[in-house]
Scaffold this active site. Structure first.
Site, PDB file in Angstrom:
ATOM      1  N   HIS A  20       0.832  -1.198   0.000  1.00 41.11           N
ATOM      2  CA  HIS A  20       0.000   0.000   0.000  1.00 41.11           C
ATOM      3  C   HIS A  20       0.872   1.255   0.000  1.00 41.11           C
ATOM      4  CE1 HIS A  20      -3.159   2.677   2.108  1.00 41.11           C
ATOM      5  NE2 HIS A  20      -3.346   2.697   0.802  1.00 41.11           N
ATOM      6  N   ASP A  28       8.399   7.798 -20.381  1.00 42.01           N
ATOM      7  CA  ASP A  28       8.776   7.869 -21.790  1.00 42.01           C
ATOM      8  C   ASP A  28      10.237   7.453 -21.947  1.00 42.01           C
ATOM      9  OD1 ASP A  28      10.395  10.166 -21.214  1.00 42.01           O
ATOM     10  OD2 ASP A  28       8.715  11.504 -21.616  1.00 42.01           O
TER      11      ASP A  28
END
Length: 130
Positions: A20, A28
């Site tokens: 969590h 990119d």
């Protein structure tokens, strides 16, 4: 053999290991990857695979609580979210590209795509399924 869409073993393993609040970055081709996080390099050629395709595959397995994108990505898209961000299950928060790059140091993994669109990067924060 797996029944879900994501076939890349290292990427699937990285998602399965998230707790969590842990972060995974989809970036990119030009996003600097700092030492520390697991580097999962999927880039084959410019544009292949695209951030949108990798994001869709990751979202098929990952519970996302929060997403972060660079303000510059929104500015570049004329003030709206970039097209690839439409797949996000939550409204992304924005931060400067410099702060985005700083946060990548704390990620569990950084996934490099072949995307050549500037600022086509997202940090996904793991949620819980219960």
């Amino acid at each position: 053999m797996k029944r879900t869409a994501l076939l890349h073993a290292d990427l699937s393993r990285a998602i399965a290991a998230l707790g969590h609040g842990d972060m995974i970055v989809i970036g990119d081709a030009g996003l600097p990857i700092p030492p520390g996080p697991l580097r999962i390099d999927l880039a084959v050629t410019p544009g292949l695979p695209a951030v949108a395709d990798v994001l869709a595959a990751v979202l098929s397995e990952m519970q996302v609580e929060r997403a972060l994108v660079a303000t510059e990505a929104v500015e570049r898209a004329g003030g709206a979210l970039p097209g690839w961000a439409g797949a996000l299950p939550v409204a992304p928060q924005t931060l400067s590209h410099e702060e985005f790059k700083r946060l990548t140091r704390d990620a569990r993994a950084v996934v490099r795509t072949g995307e050549c669109t500037p600022y086509a990067n997202v940090i996904l924060c793991a949620g819980v399924t219960f």
